[in-house]
Structure formats: C-alpha cells, structure tokens
Scaffold this active site. Structure first.
Site, PDB file in Angstrom:
ATOM      1  N   ASN A  44      25.759 -18.571  10.771  1.00 15.29           N
ATOM      2  CA  ASN A  44      26.997 -18.403  11.835  1.00 15.29           C
ATOM      3  C   ASN A  44      28.236 -18.048  10.517  1.00 15.29           C
ATOM      4  OD1 ASN A  44      29.331 -20.459  12.429  1.00 15.29           O
ATOM      5  ND2 ASN A  44      27.519 -22.076  11.126  1.00 15.29           N
ATOM      6  N   PHE A  95      35.535 -20.959  13.634  1.00 15.78           N
ATOM      7  CA  PHE A  95      36.195 -22.627  14.033  1.00 15.78           C
ATOM      8  C   PHE A  95      36.513 -22.020  15.468  1.00 15.78           C
ATOM      9  CE2 PHE A  95      38.100 -24.848  10.120  1.00 15.78           C
ATOM     10  CZ  PHE A  95      36.471 -25.221  10.190  1.00 15.78           C
ATOM     11  N   SER A 143      33.462 -25.978   6.195  1.00 10.43           N
ATOM     12  CA  SER A 143      33.598 -24.738   6.837  1.00 10.43           C
ATOM     13  C   SER A 143      33.170 -23.479   5.761  1.00 10.43           C
ATOM     14  CB  SER A 143      33.914 -24.015   7.841  1.00 10.43           C
ATOM     15  OG  SER A 143      33.548 -23.173   8.750  1.00 10.43           O
ATOM     16  N   ASN A 182      33.762 -20.632   6.783  1.00 10.45           N
ATOM     17  CA  ASN A 182      33.856 -19.416   8.093  1.00 10.45           C
ATOM     18  C   ASN A 182      34.893 -18.694   8.011  1.00 10.45           C
ATOM     19  OD1 ASN A 182      31.216 -17.771   7.595  1.00 10.45           O
ATOM     20  ND2 ASN A 182      30.613 -19.890   9.428  1.00 10.45           N
ATOM     21  N   THR A 183      36.267 -20.445   7.213  1.00 14.12           N
ATOM     22  CA  THR A 183      37.878 -19.934   7.012  1.00 14.12           C
ATOM     23  C   THR A 183      37.745 -19.246   6.032  1.00 14.12           C
ATOM     24  OG1 THR A 183      37.957 -21.338   9.577  1.00 14.12           O
ATOM     25  CG2 THR A 183      40.342 -21.604   8.087  1.00 14.12           C
ATOM     26  N   LYS A 186      32.878 -34.598   5.441  1.00 18.06           N
ATOM     27  CA  LYS A 186      31.818 -33.276   5.723  1.00 18.06           C
ATOM     28  C   LYS A 186      32.332 -32.752   4.420  1.00 18.06           C
ATOM     29  CE  LYS A 186      29.450 -30.704   8.351  1.00 18.06           C
ATOM     30  NZ  LYS A 186      29.029 -30.409  10.177  1.00 18.06           N
ATOM     31  N   ASN A 210      27.102 -30.008   5.225  1.00 14.42           N
ATOM     32  CA  ASN A 210      27.866 -28.422   5.788  1.00 14.42           C
ATOM     33  C   ASN A 210      26.494 -26.709   5.768  1.00 14.42           C
ATOM     34  OD1 ASN A 210      29.075 -26.459   7.791  1.00 14.42           O
ATOM     35  ND2 ASN A 210      30.758 -27.696   7.587  1.00 14.42           N
TER      36      ASN A 210
HETATM   37  C1  LIG Z   1      25.885 -21.881  15.175  1.00 18.86           C
HETATM   38  C2  LIG Z   1      26.819 -23.577  14.409  1.00 18.86           C
HETATM   39  C3  LIG Z   1      28.322 -24.166  14.304  1.00 18.86           C
HETATM   40  C4  LIG Z   1      28.232 -24.679  13.725  1.00 18.86           C
HETATM   41  N1  LIG Z   1      29.609 -25.293  13.538  1.00 18.86           N
HETATM   42  C5  LIG Z   1      30.132 -26.061  13.028  1.00 18.86           C
HETATM   43  C6  LIG Z   1      30.921 -27.001  13.349  1.00 18.86           C
HETATM   44  O1  LIG Z   1      32.347 -26.414  13.357  1.00 18.86           O
HETATM   45  N2  LIG Z   1      32.235 -27.962  12.482  1.00 18.86           N
HETATM   46  C7  LIG Z   1      30.843 -28.848  11.281  1.00 18.86           C
HETATM   47  O2  LIG Z   1      31.895 -29.118  10.514  1.00 18.86           O
HETATM   48  N3  LIG Z   1      30.256 -27.720  11.505  1.00 18.86           N
HETATM   49  C8  LIG Z   1      29.335 -27.073  11.874  1.00 18.86           C
HETATM   50  N4  LIG Z   1      27.857 -26.015  11.647  1.00 18.86           N
HETATM   51  C9  LIG Z   1      27.542 -27.104  10.787  1.00 18.86           C
HETATM   52  C10 LIG Z   1      26.339 -28.147  11.201  1.00 18.86           C
HETATM   53  O3  LIG Z   1      27.249 -29.418  12.266  1.00 18.86           O
HETATM   54  C11 LIG Z   1      25.041 -28.568   9.716  1.00 18.86           C
HETATM   55  O4  LIG Z   1      26.189 -29.178   9.421  1.00 18.86           O
HETATM   56  C12 LIG Z   1      24.665 -27.595   9.362  1.00 18.86           C
HETATM   57  O5  LIG Z   1      23.865 -26.502  10.081  1.00 18.86           O
HETATM   58  C13 LIG Z   1      23.172 -28.137   9.147  1.00 18.86           C
HETATM   59  O6  LIG Z   1      22.151 -28.677  10.348  1.00 18.86           O
HETATM   60  P1  LIG Z   1      21.304 -27.994  10.636  1.00 18.86           P
HETATM   61  O7  LIG Z   1      20.201 -27.213   9.464  1.00 18.86           O
HETATM   62  O8  LIG Z   1      20.024 -29.424  11.103  1.00 18.86           O
HETATM   63  O9  LIG Z   1      21.546 -27.091  11.451  1.00 18.86           O
HETATM   64  C14 LIG Z   1      27.595 -25.411  12.649  1.00 18.86           C
HETATM   65  C15 LIG Z   1      26.583 -24.527  12.621  1.00 18.86           C
HETATM   66  C16 LIG Z   1      25.907 -24.340  13.953  1.00 18.86           C
HETATM   67  C17 LIG Z   1      24.526 -23.656  12.904  1.00 18.86           C
END
Ligand SMILES: Cc1cc2nc3c(=O)[nH]c(=O)nc-3n(C[C@H](O)[C@H](O)[C@H](O)COP(=O)(O)O)c2cc1C
Length: 352
Positions: free
Chosen positions: A107, A111, A169, A171-172, A207, A236
């Site tokens: 992704n 934000f 993140s 993406n910023t 985080k 993350n």
């Molecule tokens: C579509 C998507 C959006 C996410 N948005 C955020 C976010 O806004 N803030 C954040 O701290 N992590 C965000 N994450 C990261 C997740 O909180 C997590 O740290 C990461 O996906 C790893 O866990 P997983 O493998 O179980 O998905 C996002 C992940 C995905 C897949």
C-alpha cells in the site's frame, strides 16, 4: 464463518473498494458481544488489562469508525489511525495491491484520513469498553511535523487507552527521517511534555520501520529508553522486496505487509527486545497469519501482537484460530505467556 465467506467474496473486488465495503458493513452490523476468552489468554501490558494479546493493527480503522466491532471479531485491542491534524486525501488511486500468490499487500495510501476532529468526536462518544489505541501522524504538507504529533497527543490523550507515535510509514516523504536520533529525541520529548500537561496520561508508544539498520536501531532504543516512553511497536510495512515474491504487483511502490514481512519484522522485533532489556514491553506486528507465526512473535519478544494483512486472505475466523492455537501451544508446554516472551530472542535476532 459467515464473515469468512463475506471476506472471500470481497477478495473479488479491488482492495480499497473491498476495504470500504467492510468498514460500511461493520458500521451497520449490530455489535456482537465479545466471545469470552479463555482466562489463560487474559494479559496485562502498559498498565492495561486485555482479554487476549491479539490486536487489530493501525490502518484498518483509519478514521475511528468501527473500533467498537473489534472485540466482537475476537480482538483484545484495536489501534485506530493513523490520524493527522487536518484531513488529507492521500495518494492517487490505485494505491493498494493484493499480492495473492504471496499472501501480501503493498500500500501507498499516504495517510488518507478525515483528520482529528471527526475521529475525536466518535472516540468521545464511545462506551468505555474494549482497549483502543490511537495512532497519530503528521500531515504531508505540514510546516512543523513535530507540532502535528504534539497536537495528536493533546487531542487524543483524553480518549485513548494508549497513543502511538508513527514515524515509520514509507508513504509520506521524509517522515521516517524522524527516526534519526536527534530528531527522535526532540519529537519524543515534546510529545511527552504534551502528555504531561494533559488531564489523562495514556501510555505512549513508538512505531518503527523494519528497514532501519542495526546502528539506527541502537540509536532508537537508546533514545526511547532515555526518554522513558512506555513501549514500541515493531514493525510497520517494508520498502524492501524479498526476491521470493511472485505476484505481478511485486514492484509497485509502497509498503509491503503480510507473510513476506514476517521474517524481517520478527528479526527486528528480537533485536529490539535484546536492546530494550525489559525496560518496556513491545507489540509485535508483521506477517502474523496463524498460531505458529503468533507464537514465534511472542518468543521473539512481543508481549502483545497485531495483524492486518492476513485478515484479507484468511477472513476474521483467523482471530479465533490463532487464539486457539496459542492455547494449545501453551497447554502443551504447561506455560504462561510471561515465560514465552523473548525466550528465543537471541536466536531470532539473526538476520534472515
Ligand atoms: C492497507 C494498509 C494500511 C495501513 N495503514 C497504516 C497506518 O495508517 N498507520 C500505521 O501505523 N500502519 C499502517 N499500516 C501498517 C500495519 O499497521 C502493520 O504495521 C503492517 O501492515 C504489518 O502487519 P501485517 O503484516 O499483519 O499487515 C497499514 C497496512 C496496510 C496493509
């Protein structure tokens, strides 16, 4: 079961449409009472009592719309956000990709969220049940990003069970530079100052990205220990791309999550655990897709766990399967959670 079938149907849609449909459905569904967890799953961390150690990770409920559904899905806690002070649209679509062959997601949302105000109103109206963390970030165009985090701490201290400072993140642009020692020291000291002057003082967590080097991790842990924050979340999404990826979307830019993130994020978790030396607990996240992965995260040093991507592939039935599997493993060893946490950290800290 019905929810798992619904999840399967949603996999026919593009990821963001499927996600919006899920949020809309969860808003409409009557709130199911949480399934009563086996007392051996009850746990405490950051001064919070949790029915079980499994949380819904940030990014699923970005705008704090459906956090009240999390206990009914079997989660012990939920982290809403990332929330920035002002609403912002995020990056152009498409910005989320399902890597089905790899059980992964990429992704680059950036934000997208409705800003602090509507989320605060919903959190203020919540019945004080369940454990809800609030993850805060900075607006892309902000002239003072540290001030955005301070605003997040001020705004949500009164309603959050814990707060997460998200500097990880991908993406910023430039956000992850806040993980560098001097920037991080300044950020944490101002965030802690803001919390100290708030009427309620929830635990404050940081985080981090899995892409930090070991030298950076040394610095991060030194700064967090000196600042005396309450915990860290590791990790993350990653900007790296393991060469095992098979999906045609593998080279999309953004953060990779799900199964291929497991090895890297678990290694960083173990390395963090060894450096923290018990000063505060850790939340382990990244590629948790079943009881084995969940158990390994605990052994690497996590006191609590979070997941997101595996829900896309497995559906919400995954949550009870993981809890059942954890109980079976604990039962087989006649062990308590506390005995498991970090016991294989030295081994799992080896680079994958
Ligand atoms: C579509 C998507 C959006 C996410 N948005 C955020 C976010 O806004 N803030 C954040 O701290 N992590 C965000 N994450 C990261 C997740 O909180 C997590 O740290 C990461 O996906 C790893 O866990 P997983 O493998 O179980 O998905 C996002 C992940 C995905 C897949």
């Amino acid at each position: 079961m019905i929810l798992d079938l619904a999840a399967a149907a949603l996999r026919g849609l593009d990821p963001e449409t499927a996600h919006r449909a899920t949020i809309a459905a969860l808003r409409l569904l009557p709130k199911a009472p949480p399934p009563l967890d086996d007392p051996r799953l009850n746990t405490r961390a950051f001064g919070l009592a949790l029915a079980n150690p499994l949380g819904l990770a940030a990014g699923f409920d970005k705008n704090a719309e459906v956090f009240e559904a999390a206990p009914g899905l079997g989660f012990g806690f939920v982290e809403v956000g990332t929330l920035t002070p002002l609403p912002q649209p995020g990056n152009p679509r498409p910005r989320a990709f399902r890597l089905s062959e790899d059980h992964a997601v990429i992704n680059r949302h950036g934000f997208n969220n409705d800003g602090h105000a509507p989320a605060l109103a919903r959190l203020e109206a919540r019945a004080r049940s369940g454990v809800v963390g609030v993850n805060v970030g900075a607006n892309k165009d902000s002239a003072d990003r540290v001030a955005d985090y301070v605003a997040g701490v001020r705004t949500f201290s009164g309603v959050a069970d814990y707060l997460t400072i998200n500097v990880s993140s991908p993406n910023t642009p430039g956000l992850r530079d806040l993980q560098e020692a001097s920037a991080l020291r300044e950020l944490l000291s101002r965030a802690l100052e803001a919390r100290a002057s708030a009427a309620r003082r929830p635990p404050l967590l940081l985080k981090i990205a899995p892409d930090v080097t070991l030298a950076q991790l040394d610095d991060i842990v030194r700064v967090t220990r000196d600042a005396k924050i309450d915990g860290m979340i590791v990790s993350n999404t990653t900007i790296s791309r393991p060469d095992t990826l098979r999906s045609t979307f593998a080279n999309e830019s953004g953060g990779l999550s799900g199964r291929p993130l497991f090895a890297l994020s678990t290694c960083r978790l173990a390395q963090t655990f060894l450096r923290v030396e018990g000063q505060f607990p850790l939340i382990g996240v990244g590629g948790v897709d079943g009881p084995e992965a969940a158990f390994a995260k605990l052994e690497a040093g996590a006191s609590l766990l979070q997941l997101y991507s595996a829900l896309v592939f497995e559906g919400p039935g995954l949550v009870s399967r993981i809890k059942q599997g954890l109980l079976t493993r604990l039962g087989a060893e006649d062990a308590l959670f506390s005995a498991i946490v970090g016991r294989r950290a030295a081994e799992l800290a080896a680079e994958p």
